[in-house]
Design a protein around this motif. Structure first.
Motif, mmCIF file in Angstrom:
data_model
loop_
_atom_site.group_PDB
_atom_site.id
_atom_site.type_symbol
_atom_site.label_atom_id
_atom_site.label_comp_id
_atom_site.label_asym_id
_atom_site.label_seq_id
_atom_site.Cartn_x
_atom_site.Cartn_y
_atom_site.Cartn_z
ATOM 1 N N LYS A 391 -11.106 71.038 -13.136
ATOM 2 C CA LYS A 391 -11.784 72.312 -12.868
ATOM 3 C C LYS A 391 -10.874 73.527 -12.932
ATOM 4 O O LYS A 391 -11.338 74.648 -13.138
ATOM 5 N N LEU A 392 -9.557 73.324 -12.756
ATOM 6 C CA LEU A 392 -8.655 74.467 -12.727
ATOM 7 C C LEU A 392 -8.397 75.057 -14.109
ATOM 8 O O LEU A 392 -7.854 76.159 -14.223
ATOM 9 N N LEU A 393 -8.782 74.287 -15.159
ATOM 10 C CA LEU A 393 -8.518 74.781 -16.511
ATOM 11 C C LEU A 393 -9.723 74.474 -17.398
ATOM 12 O O LEU A 393 -9.683 73.605 -18.258
ATOM 13 N N SER A 394 -10.774 75.223 -17.188
ATOM 14 C CA SER A 394 -11.975 75.070 -18.002
ATOM 15 C C SER A 394 -11.755 75.701 -19.373
ATOM 16 O O SER A 394 -10.780 76.422 -19.603
ATOM 17 N N ASP A 395 -12.687 75.438 -20.291
ATOM 18 C CA ASP A 395 -12.579 76.008 -21.645
ATOM 19 C C ASP A 395 -12.545 77.532 -21.602
ATOM 20 O O ASP A 395 -11.783 78.182 -22.332
ATOM 21 N N SER A 396 -13.375 78.110 -20.760
ATOM 22 C CA SER A 396 -13.425 79.575 -20.680
ATOM 23 C C SER A 396 -12.118 80.150 -20.135
ATOM 24 O O SER A 396 -11.640 81.199 -20.601
ATOM 25 N N LYS A 397 -11.529 79.444 -19.162
ATOM 26 C CA LYS A 397 -10.278 79.936 -18.586
ATOM 27 C C LYS A 397 -9.146 79.844 -19.609
ATOM 28 O O LYS A 397 -8.282 80.733 -19.683
ATOM 29 N N GLN A 398 -9.136 78.780 -20.400
ATOM 30 C CA GLN A 398 -8.138 78.653 -21.465
ATOM 31 C C GLN A 398 -8.210 79.858 -22.397
ATOM 32 O O GLN A 398 -7.185 80.492 -22.712
ATOM 33 N N MET A 399 -9.417 80.134 -22.861
ATOM 34 C CA MET A 399 -9.591 81.232 -23.808
ATOM 35 C C MET A 399 -9.200 82.579 -23.189
ATOM 36 O O MET A 399 -8.565 83.422 -23.836
ATOM 37 N N ASN A 400 -9.555 82.783 -21.933
ATOM 38 C CA ASN A 400 -9.243 84.047 -21.262
ATOM 39 C C ASN A 400 -7.725 84.257 -21.149
ATOM 40 O O ASN A 400 -7.222 85.356 -21.397
ATOM 41 N N ILE A 401 -7.017 83.190 -20.756
ATOM 42 C CA ILE A 401 -5.560 83.314 -20.602
ATOM 43 C C ILE A 401 -4.892 83.570 -21.946
ATOM 44 O O ILE A 401 -4.024 84.450 -22.079
ATOM 45 N N LEU A 402 -5.319 82.819 -22.991
ATOM 46 C CA LEU A 402 -4.728 83.013 -24.319
ATOM 47 C C LEU A 402 -5.014 84.419 -24.851
ATOM 48 O O LEU A 402 -4.129 85.082 -25.421
ATOM 49 N N ARG A 403 -6.249 84.861 -24.680
ATOM 50 C CA ARG A 403 -6.628 86.185 -25.163
ATOM 51 C C ARG A 403 -5.845 87.284 -24.423
ATOM 52 O O ARG A 403 -5.347 88.239 -25.019
ATOM 53 N N LYS A 404 -5.711 87.096 -23.113
ATOM 54 C CA LYS A 404 -5.007 88.084 -22.309
ATOM 55 C C LYS A 404 -3.511 88.121 -22.641
ATOM 56 O O LYS A 404 -2.906 89.201 -22.726
ATOM 57 N N ALA A 405 -2.923 86.930 -22.868
ATOM 58 C CA ALA A 405 -1.506 86.866 -23.215
ATOM 59 C C ALA A 405 -1.248 87.534 -24.561
ATOM 60 O O ALA A 405 -0.273 88.291 -24.730
ATOM 61 N N ARG A 406 -2.136 87.255 -25.527
ATOM 62 C CA ARG A 406 -1.990 87.881 -26.848
ATOM 63 C C ARG A 406 -2.146 89.403 -26.739
ATOM 64 O O ARG A 406 -1.419 90.168 -27.401
ATOM 65 N N SER A 407 -3.021 89.847 -25.872
ATOM 66 C CA SER A 407 -3.223 91.274 -25.675
ATOM 67 C C SER A 407 -1.978 91.919 -25.065
ATOM 68 O O SER A 407 -1.566 93.017 -25.467
ATOM 69 N N TYR A 408 -1.366 91.228 -24.094
ATOM 70 C CA TYR A 408 -0.141 91.747 -23.485
ATOM 71 C C TYR A 408 0.970 91.899 -24.524
ATOM 72 O O TYR A 408 1.745 92.868 -24.502
ATOM 73 N N ILE A 409 1.084 90.927 -25.421
ATOM 74 C CA ILE A 409 2.124 90.999 -26.455
ATOM 75 C C ILE A 409 1.885 92.203 -27.361
ATOM 76 O O ILE A 409 2.827 92.940 -27.713
#
Length: 931
Positions: A391-409
């Protein structure tokens, strides 16, 4: 009975194997997409130095003269690169250490069965991803990465395996060979255009495996002058290679260097467990892409190493061993190893913030890929309504973290991107662990169900054999209905279908279906169980409850002895008081005094150092002299006898005494030769193997009179044990055997007090092959004590000298009378026999106890097995996969030791019967004449 033994062995093998399915399955998955940083790497090439068996403290600390032990490495730390400690995991062996370094994951225990040489599972590694790799060193290590590499781009150069001789005069030549051959290789490359071209490519690795330090540590221990001198040789070799490469490449600044070790070593010259001296290894890196030293005013760690090493002003950057693989991949710009779980130590990199953020993003995606594959596999193999996702790493959470990290870069918020990627990595690693242990509770429940059923059924069999309950109550109790087998068959079919639908491995069928026939057999004997309960109601409750509490307390003491060896001392002191609470003290005072004396003497051994003891050849010689004095005493008693086979026994006795003297001479001569670094003398080696071979035959030539046969077994065993001893442990089998001799007398005295007549004196009883005394008498509560005594003595034999307290307590010096050239299987077999010798002595004495007490060996042996199984069940629940790696390794090894001991009991029982009841012909006389 044969069917019962087979069923029992099957249950125990299942219980033993379950720990590997539950805790030791391979963590690897396949099918991930390779990930690499899409920016130019800082280095074109990388040099990896692995100093096998090098402890961090021995490299970093100053010598006795106050000067650095490795001046070049010290200069790198202070002026050119980054440094710290690389924390390894158990088992601290060469293969798993190198796999963690180069492939980035911690290998599962299945590699043990392959001797850490073959690839038990296919895995990706840094070497597989390079353009070219050249490696020098031990064939065992180099071959496994060459074998797993795709294409034809890995080149290995190895020396002869016989070069690894612990008794050789100069084992540092293993390292100088590597340095010299690499220098010759580069010298030849200047005149070889094809090779020169390859060496100037990008994405290449040079791997130098340096085995000399490990070999010197095993042979002379890490505190020895040889070990310290070898460190200086390696330091000088690293300096020369660094200088040579700078010259060859025109000092282009595109070479990265990493110096580390696969594992450390204990003070007594071994490794394999989780002691800090084994898990703390050096990590020094410099060159292209690596930060220069950082001066700091203060830094905090849980240890005091910085002050000891005088390096408190240079920033220490510790890593986990698996972190080095992604670091190397990042430096030369190759894809991260697919199965790597290492986290890139970005603080070490000397590059742009963009490169650090992109590299960390690549690391996060690479580990996330493993999580996705693992989740998909588990989801496909589980019924939809039973599947519980992480539950700590759902599909939506994966996408959100990746998208946010790419945005930070993109927004150049590099620190935030790195922090977010680390969060994703930690969640992915937790998810990997979650799915890896997904079936753990289900498997453990079924295994425990089967094992509890086995213990219950075995207990019922003993009751049925000796209490005649069915005859007294059988008419009043109804037999189980015919529906019982039908119910169990139906349950079995449902379970099989459930496993089939989920495509479970075949071992799951064993764990889930085996409990069914066991519990069916138990319920079939329901009348016996009812009769036993009825009998207990008529039994004096105080005595039964007292025995039960004592038994439970005894089992708990045995369990605690695995953690605290002094509990064995406490138990032996309590045993010494046994005659005082029974009529034994007044009935057999001299025997009781002997019992007290040898219990107290044996109680000293668990208080001795478990490991780390220094070799003491004089204690080994002293043990041999004591055995010879005892032999002379027995020899005089043999001469006084006027039996028909006295002459033959005298000849055999003298031969065994000669064998003992020869063992002492071999031990002393080998010790002196190795001190002079002259290796193992051939004559000593031949004599050692001859003594070992004769020790299996000599006892079978002795008379079958109980004490004559037991003493012959002791003499033969001691001849071999001396050859395998290095110190005080040589005295252990002698004291243990003396206690066993007294125990046999004590048990017969106890039996006579119970009102059971003994037809023969102990001194005249003979072992007889296939003696059937099954129905001589029923069981008594005293027999439970006898079974407990055996288990206690077996555990004492196991831990008495600390030889098996943990993996790293083995001392390779124990086998130097037989061989010094490294041979893991042969050395392991010899050390295993050393461990088994006290077991054999105890089991042979137990055979005599069964004979003198006129009890069925099958029933008493079953009671021993049940007691051991209860201990095994304890340790099954104590196994854990959290906390320190030392705690994890210890908890698992304790379970493996106990269940292995239970399985070995069947083998040892057969071996003891062979040694005590079999008689070989001597001088061509017939077997019948001798018996």
């Amino acid at each position: 009975m044969l069917l019962y033994i087979i069923l029992g062995l099957l249950v125990h093998f299942m219980f033993f194997a379950s720990i590997f399915d539950i805790y030791f399955t391979s963590p690897l998955v396949h099918g991930m997409t390779p990930q690499f940083t899409p920016l130019p790497p800082p280095a074109k090439r990388l040099v990896l130095f692995v100093a096998d068996g090098l402890r961090a403290d021995k490299l970093y600390e100053l010598g006795e003269d106050g000067n650095p032990r490795a001046p070049f490495i010290r200069n790198i730390i202070m002026n050119e690169g980054s440094w710290g400690i690389s924390h390894t995991r158990v088992p601290t062996e060469s293969r798993p250490g190198h796999v963690a370094l180069i492939a980035g994951f911690y290998e599962d225990v299945s590699a043990v069965a392959k001797g850490w040489k073959e690839n038990p599972v296919e895995f990706d590694s840094l070497i597989n991803e390079t353009k070219y790799t050249w490696s020098w060193g031990s064939a065992d290590i180099l071959a496994m990465f060459a074998k797993g590499a795709s294409g034809n781009h890995v080149y290995t150069y190895s020396y002869d395996a016989k070069s690894e001789d612990f008794g050789a005069q100069d084992v540092a030549k293993l390292d100088t060979w590597v340095f010299d051959n690499m220098k010759e290789f580069f010298h030849a490359a200047r005149n070889n255009h094809s090779l020169f071209s390859k060496l100037n490519e990008e994405k290449i690795v040079f791997f130098l495996h340096l085995l000399g330090i490990d070999t010197n540590g095993h042979a002379h221990r890490p505190s020895s002058r040889e070990y310290m001198d070898n460190i200086k040789i390696v330091d000088e070799g690293v300096k020369e290679i660094t200088s040579m490469l700078k010259d060859f490449y025109g000092n282009d600044g595109k070479t990265a260097f990493i110096f580390t070790s696969d594992h450390g070593m204990t003070d007594w010259g071994f490794h394999g467990a989780g002691h800090p001296s084994e898990t703390c290894t050096p990590f020094v890196t410099w060159g292209a892409g690596i930060k220069y030293p950082q001066k700091v005013s203060a830094q905090k760690f849980d240890d005091t190493y910085l002050e000891e090493w005088k390096l408190e002003n240079w920033k220490r950057q510790d890593v986990n061993q698996a972190d080095i693989a992604p670091l190397m991949a990042c430096l030369i710009g190759v894809p991260f190893p697919l199965n790597s779980v290492g986290i890139l130590p970005v603080d070490i990199l000397n590059s742009t913030d963009l490169f650090k953020a992109e590299s960390m993003f690549t690391n996060a995606v690479q580990i996330l890929e493993q999580f996705k594959v693992k989740m998909t596999q588990k989801k496909e193999a589980t019924l939809p309504f039973l599947f519980t996702p992480f539950k700590l790493l759902s599909d939506s959470k994966q996408m959100n973290i990746l998208r946010k990290a790419r945005s930070y870069i993109k927004q150049k918020k590099y620190d935030e991107a790195v922090s977010l990627c680390k969060e994703l990595i930690n969640l992915s690693l937790k998810g990997l662990s979650y799915y890896h242990t997904y079936d753990r509770f289900f498997l453990a429940f079924n295994v425990v169900l089967g094992f509890v059923g086995w213990i219950s059924y075995a207990s019922l069999l003993i009751i049925k054999s000796h209490c005649n309950l069915t005859r007294s109550v059988g008419k009043e109790v109804k037999k189980p209905s015919h529906l019982l087998p039908c119910c169990f068959v139906a349950i079995g079919i449902l379970v099989a279908l459930f496993l089939l639908v989920q495509a479970c491995p075949w071992t799951y069928y064993v764990y889930c279906l085996l409990p069914l026939p066991i519990w069916y057999a138990f319920l079939r004997e329901f009348p016996v169980l009812q009769g036993f309960v009825t009998l207990l109601l008529t039994f004096p409750p105080s005595r039964f409850v007292g025995y039960l509490l004592l038994f439970i307390l005894g089992v708990e003491v045995l369990v605690l002895s695995f953690f605290y060896r002094y509990m064995l001392t406490a138990g032996l002191i309590v045993f010494a008081g046994w005659p005082f609470i029974t009529p034994l003290w007044t009935r057999a005072k001299s025997t009781s005094l002997g019992w007290i004396l040898f219990c107290l003497l044996l109680a000293v051994f668990p208080l001795m150092p478990v490991v780390g003891r220094k070799p003491d050849i004089f204690l080994v010689m002293g043990a041999g002299l004591l055995v010879l004095l005892l032999s002379l005493f027995v020899l005089t008693s043999v001469i006084k006898r006027k039996d028909s086979f006295v002459n033959e026994e005298l000849v055999l006795h003298l031969l065994q005494m000669v064998s003992m003297v020869l063992s002492m001479c071999v031990v002393y001569g080998t010790h002196k030769s190795l001190l002079k670094k002259q290796g193992l003398p051939l004559l000593n080696q031949i004599a050692s193997w001859m003594i070992l071979a004769s020790s299996f035959v000599m006892p079978l030539l002795s008379p079958l009179i109980l004490f004559d046969r037991l003493f012959s077994i002791l003499l033969s065993s001691m001849s071999t044990y001396l050859l395998l001893s290095t110190g005080y442990e040589a005295l252990f089998p002698l004291v243990l055997s003396c206690l066993m001799f007294v125990w046999i007398h004590m048990e017969q005295e106890t039996l006579q007090q119970s009102g059971i007549s003994c037809k023969q004196k102990v001194s005249s009883i003979q072992f007889a092959y296939n003696t059937d005394i099954t129905q001589l008498r029923d069981l008594y509560l005293d027999d439970l004590r006898r079974a407990f005594f055996l288990v206690f003595f077996l555990v004492t034999a196991f831990f008495g000298t600390g030889n098996i307290a943990s993996v790293n307590s083995f001392d390779l010096a124990s086998v130097y009378c037989f061989l010094t050239v490294f041979s893991p299987y042969m050395m392991g077999a010899l050390m295993m026999w050393k461990i088994l010798i006290p077991f054999v002595l105890v089991m042979c004495a137990f055979e005599a106890v069964q004979l003198t007490t006129q009890l069925s060996s099958k029933s008493l042996f079953l009671m021993v097995i049940i007691t051991s199984d209860i201990m095994a069940l304890h340790f099954f629940f104590l196994v854990k996969d959290y906390g320190s790696w030392l705690d994890i390794g210890t908890s698992i090894s304790h379970f493996v030791i106990v269940i292995s001991m239970t399985i070995f009991l069947v083998f040892l029982n057969g071996l003891a019967q062979l040694l005590t009841t079999k008689k070989l012909r001597l001088y061509g006389r017939s077997k019948s004449h001798l018996i």
